[in-house]
Design a protein around this motif. Structure first.
Motif, mmCIF file in Angstrom:
data_model
loop_
_atom_site.group_PDB
_atom_site.id
_atom_site.type_symbol
_atom_site.label_atom_id
_atom_site.label_comp_id
_atom_site.label_asym_id
_atom_site.label_seq_id
_atom_site.Cartn_x
_atom_site.Cartn_y
_atom_site.Cartn_z
ATOM 1 N N LYS A 66 0.855 -1.189 0.000
ATOM 2 C CA LYS A 66 0.000 0.000 0.000
ATOM 3 C C LYS A 66 0.885 1.230 0.000
ATOM 4 O O LYS A 66 2.081 1.141 0.239
ATOM 5 C CB LYS A 66 -0.880 0.049 1.255
ATOM 6 N N TRP A 123 2.865 -5.497 3.617
ATOM 7 C CA TRP A 123 2.097 -6.203 4.631
ATOM 8 C C TRP A 123 3.008 -6.686 5.748
ATOM 9 O O TRP A 123 4.148 -7.091 5.509
ATOM 10 C CB TRP A 123 1.421 -7.398 3.957
ATOM 11 N N TRP A 183 -5.578 -5.445 7.848
ATOM 12 C CA TRP A 183 -4.880 -4.931 6.670
ATOM 13 C C TRP A 183 -5.739 -3.962 5.858
ATOM 14 O O TRP A 183 -5.250 -2.963 5.331
ATOM 15 C CB TRP A 183 -4.387 -6.079 5.808
ATOM 16 N N ASP A 184 -7.032 -4.211 5.767
ATOM 17 C CA ASP A 184 -7.912 -3.323 5.004
ATOM 18 C C ASP A 184 -8.023 -1.938 5.629
ATOM 19 O O ASP A 184 -8.311 -0.965 4.943
ATOM 20 C CB ASP A 184 -9.312 -3.934 4.873
ATOM 21 N N GLU A 185 -7.781 -1.839 6.936
ATOM 22 C CA GLU A 185 -7.915 -0.566 7.644
ATOM 23 C C GLU A 185 -6.594 0.195 7.793
ATOM 24 O O GLU A 185 -6.611 1.360 8.166
ATOM 25 C CB GLU A 185 -8.496 -0.826 9.039
ATOM 26 N N ARG A 200 -3.622 2.490 7.019
ATOM 27 C CA ARG A 200 -3.458 3.611 6.089
ATOM 28 C C ARG A 200 -2.074 4.241 6.163
ATOM 29 O O ARG A 200 -1.661 4.930 5.247
ATOM 30 C CB ARG A 200 -4.498 4.679 6.388
#
Length: 53
Positions: A13, A24, A32-34, A36
Motif C-alpha cells: 500500500k 504487509w 490490513w484493510d484498515e 493507512r
C-alpha cells in the motif's frame, strides 16, 4: 512447515501521510484493510494535519 513467501509477493500500500510504499506485516494480518499509515510517526503527523494542532 509454513509456506515461505518472498517479500516481493506480499501486498503493498501507499502511506497517506508520506506517500511511501509499505508492505504487509504479520501484526497487520487482521486489520490490513484498515491500515493507512506506514508508521506511528506518519499516523501522528496525519492526525495533527487533520485535527489542526
Amino acid at each position: 512447515m509454513p509456506k515461505m513467501r518472498r517479500k516481493g509477493d506480499l501486498p503493498e500500500k501507499v502511506c497517506v501521510a508520506c506517500g511511501r510504499p509499505f508492505t504487509w506485516r504479520k501484526k497487520w494480518a487482521r486489520v490490513w484493510d484498515e491500515v493507512r499509515y506506514c508508521s506511528d510517526r506518519c499516523r501522528n503527523d496525519g492526525r495533527r494535519a487533520v485535527g489542526g494542532k
